[in-house]
Motif scaffolding. Structure first.
Motif, PDB file in Angstrom:
ATOM      1  N   PRO A 204       0.830  -1.211   0.000  1.00  0.00           N
ATOM      2  CA  PRO A 204       0.000   0.000   0.000  1.00  0.00           C
ATOM      3  C   PRO A 204       0.865   1.261   0.000  1.00  0.00           C
ATOM      4  O   PRO A 204       1.968   1.253   0.550  1.00  0.00           O
ATOM      5  CB  PRO A 204      -0.783  -0.108   1.312  1.00  0.00           C
ATOM      6  CG  PRO A 204      -0.632  -1.503   1.784  1.00  0.00           C
ATOM      7  CD  PRO A 204       0.656  -2.007   1.234  1.00  0.00           C
ATOM      8  N   PRO A 206       0.358   4.710   1.310  1.00  0.00           N
ATOM      9  CA  PRO A 206      -0.593   5.503   2.085  1.00  0.00           C
ATOM     10  C   PRO A 206      -0.606   7.000   1.747  1.00  0.00           C
ATOM     11  O   PRO A 206      -1.573   7.672   2.024  1.00  0.00           O
ATOM     12  CB  PRO A 206      -0.152   5.268   3.540  1.00  0.00           C
ATOM     13  CG  PRO A 206       1.210   4.682   3.464  1.00  0.00           C
ATOM     14  CD  PRO A 206       1.376   4.079   2.122  1.00  0.00           C
ATOM     15  N   GLU A 217      -9.364   1.530  -0.170  1.00  0.00           N
ATOM     16  CA  GLU A 217      -9.505   1.884   1.238  1.00  0.00           C
ATOM     17  C   GLU A 217     -10.952   2.085   1.668  1.00  0.00           C
ATOM     18  O   GLU A 217     -11.255   2.057   2.856  1.00  0.00           O
ATOM     19  CB  GLU A 217      -8.766   3.199   1.530  1.00  0.00           C
ATOM     20  CG  GLU A 217      -7.268   3.085   1.494  1.00  0.00           C
ATOM     21  CD  GLU A 217      -6.626   4.452   1.304  1.00  0.00           C
ATOM     22  OE1 GLU A 217      -7.300   5.474   1.576  1.00  0.00           O
ATOM     23  OE2 GLU A 217      -5.463   4.485   0.876  1.00  0.00           O
ATOM     24  N   SER A 218     -11.841   2.332   0.702  1.00  0.00           N
ATOM     25  CA  SER A 218     -13.189   2.768   1.074  1.00  0.00           C
ATOM     26  C   SER A 218     -14.078   1.612   1.490  1.00  0.00           C
ATOM     27  O   SER A 218     -13.816   0.447   1.177  1.00  0.00           O
ATOM     28  CB  SER A 218     -13.835   3.501  -0.092  1.00  0.00           C
ATOM     29  OG  SER A 218     -13.121   4.671  -0.355  1.00  0.00           O
TER      30      SER A 218
END
Lengths: 401, 76
Positions: A204, A206, A217-218
Motif C-alpha cells: 500500500p 498511504p 480503502e473505502s
C-alpha cells in the motif's frame, strides 16, 4: 441488436427512420446529423431493438433527473456491449449509485482539478513544443491523446510507462468492429488492472490519493469494495474518461481550423479559453445516454411502456433553440451557457471539471504558440456516431517562420 | 433592498457552473457541489449572483428579496 417491430403502444405516426450508429450522415458531422430530427419532440425508432428519442433540452433534463422512473440499469443502446456486469456507478440507480459515486467525487472536484492545472499545462506545453517547429501535427495522437493518457493514468494511479499498451487496448475495446478482438483487449485490460490492484494491496502507498487508493480503502455498506466492484469502476473510468476529452478536442480543433474568426479570437485573447471550451463543448456534445422506463408512464404526451428505452442525446439538448439563442452559432462570449454536454441529474459526468480544464489548457497553450493553422488542402475529417460520437484524425498544418 | 439566493441542494448535481460564473458567492463543497443553501447578498453582488443562477443547468438557484424555502415559515 436487431431492428424491432413496432410494439402496439407506439403510434405509427411516431415512427422515424433514425439510426445514430449506422446512418452515414454521422460520418461527417454527428451534431448536424442529429439536427435532422429537430422537428419532432419525441419519436420512436426500430433500430437496435427499438427506442424512443427525445429532442428538447427540458424533456431530456427531466428524464435524466427522474432516476426513479427512468433507470440507468444496463441500458446502453449499443451495437457492441463491452462489459458483462453493471459498470459502477454509471449503471446503478440512486440510492445505490450515490454510495459509490461519493467515494470518487473529492478526486474530481473543481478544487482538486485546480490543483492539477500546472502539471497538465506543463505536459501540454511540452507536447506542443515537440511538434511546433514541424509545421504540422495530428491533434489527437500528438497532443490530446498523450496528454489525456498521462492525466488519466495519474489520477487513477497507474504507471505512466504503460501508455502505449493502454492505447492498444483502448483501440481494441472501443473501436474494433470484431467481437474477438474486443474480447481479447478487454481480457488484457482486466489482467492489467488485476495486476496493479494486487501490487497495491501487497504494498500500500498511504500517501497516494488516487482512484485506486480510494477504491481499496473505502467502505460501502460498512464493508470493503469487492474486487469485482473495483474492476467495474475502473472499467467505467476507462470507457468514459480516456477517449471522450480527446474526441471533444478533435472536434473543437476541426471547428477552429475551419473558422478563422473564432481561431483569431482565441489567439488574440487566450484568456478566453475557459469560456471558449464550454461553448465548444456545447456545440460538440458527443455523449448520448439512455434510460429505461421502470413502469408504464406518459412522456411528452406519449404512452411509454415499462421497459421502453429512451435516448437522451446531449447534442440535441445543447442545440435546442428553445434553450439557447442562435443555438447552432458558436459564441465564445455566450452568457449563462448552461449546456449539459456532461449530462444532467445525478449521473452527470464525474470528470467534467477535469475535462473542461484540460480542454481550456489545450486551447490556450496551443493558440499562444500556433495562432494560425488549418487542415491540409482538401482533407476531409471522418467522424462517427453512437453513444459517444467519434473523430478519426485531425491533421493540422501551419507556416513555420 | 436585500436580496437572497436560495439553492435547492437536492437538485444540485455538481455542474459547478455557478461557481465558475461567481466564485465569491457560490462556494463549492469538497465534492464539487454547491455548498450553500441560502445566502444574503452584499450590496453590489446582485449581478454576479444572477449570472451564477442563470448558468445552472439544473435550475437549482433562485434569487428573491427574501429567503425562500420549501417551508413557508422559513420564507417569511
Amino acid at each position: 441488436m436487431t431492428v424491432a417491430t413496432r410494439p402496439d403502444h407506439v403510434p405509427p405516426a411516431l415512427v422515424r427512420d433514425f439510426d445514430f450508429h449506422r446512418d452515414p450522415q454521422f460520418r461527417t458531422d454527428p451534431f448536424r446529423a442529429f439536427e435532422r430530427v429537430r422537428g419532432d419532440r419525441i419519436f420512436w425508432t426500430p433500430a437496435d431493438g427499438g427506442y424512443w428519442v427525445l429532442t428538447r433540452s427540458a424533456d431530456i433534463r427531466a428524464v435524466l433527473r427522474d432516476t426513479e422512473l427512468f433507470s440507468s440499469d444496463r441500458v446502453s443502446i449499443s451495437a457492441t456491449p463491452v462489459w458483462p456486469r453493471r459498470m459502477i456507478p454509471a449503471e446503478l440507480d440512486p440510492p445505490e449509485h450515490g454510495r459509490y459515486r461519493r467515494l470518487l467525487l473529492p478526486l474530481f472536484s473543481p478544487n482538486a482539478v485546480a490543483g492539477m492545472d500546472s502539471r497538465i499545462r506543463h505536459e501540454c506545453v511540452r507536447l506542443i513544443d515537440r511538434f511546433r517547429a514541424n509545421g504540422s501535427c495530428e491533434l489527437l495522437t500528438d497532443l490530446a491523446e498523450p496528454l489525456q493518457n498521462k492525466v488519466f493514468l495519474d489520477i487513477v494511479g497507474l504507471p505512466q510507462d504503460q501508455a502505449d499498451l493502454f492505447r492498444k487496448w483502448k483501440r481494441g475495446l472501443m473501436q474494433a468492429a470484431d467481437r474477438e478482438r474486443r474480447k481479447a483487449a478487454g481480457a488484457d485490460l482486466i489482467a492489467f488492472f488485476e495486476e496493479q490492484l494486487d501490487a497495491r494491496e501487497t504494498a500500500p502507498q498511504p500517501t497516494r490519493r488516487d482512484v485506486i487508493a480510494v477504491l481499496l480503502e473505502s467502505r460501502v455498506d460498512e464493508r470493503p469494495l469487492t474486487r469485482d466492484e473495483v474492476l467495474d469502476t475502473l472499467i467505467l473510468l476507462f470507457m468514459a474518461g480516456l477517449d471522450t476529452l480527446v474526441t471533444v478536442a478533435g472536434f473543437s480543433f476541426r471547428f477552429l481550423a475551419e473558422h478563422p474568426e473564432h481561431r483569431r479570437q482565441l489567439a488574440a485573447s487566450p484568456a478566453l479559453a475557459p469560456q471558449a471550451a464550454e461553448e465548444l463543448l456545447r456545440v460538440h456534445s458527443i455523449a448520448s445516454v439512455s434510460r429505461t422506463a421502470t413502469r408504464d408512464t406518459e412522456l411528452c404526451g406519449v404512452r411509454i411502456r415499462r421497459g421502453d428505452r429512451i435516448l437522451a442525446a446531449t447534442s440535441l439538448a445543447n442545440r435546442d433553440p428553445r434553450e439557447f439563442d442562435a443555438a447552432t452559432e458558436v459564441r465564445f462570449d455566450r452568457p449563462a451557457n448552461r449546456h449539459i454536454a456532461y449530462g444532467a441529474g445525478p449521473h452527470r459526468c464525474i470528470g467534467s471539471h477535469l475535462a473542461s480544464r484540460e480542454l481550456a489548457i489545450i486551447l490556450e497553450e496551443f493558440h499562444r504558440r500556433i495562432p494560425e493553422y488549418g487542415l491540409p488542402d482538401g482533407y476531409r475529417v471522418r467522424t462517427g456516431g453512437g453513444a459517444l460520437a467519434s473523430i478519426e484524425a485531425v491533421p493540422l498544418v501551419w507556416r513555420v517562420a | 433592498m436585500t436580496m437572497w439566493i436560495t439553492v435547492d441542494t437536492s437538485v444540485c448535481c455538481g455542474h459547478g457552473r455557478c461557481a465558475a460564473a461567481a466564485p465569491d458567492i457560490y462556494r463549492l463543497d469538497d465534492n464539487g457541489y454547491c455548498g450553500i443553501e441560502s445566502l444574503e447578498l452584499l450590496s453590489g453582488q446582485e449581478d454576479a449572483a444572477r449570472a451564477g443562477a442563470a448558468s445552472c443547468p439544473e435550475r437549482a438557484i433562485r434569487i428573491a428579496d427574501r429567503r425562500l424555502g420549501p417551508d413557508p415559515a422559513a420564507a417569511s
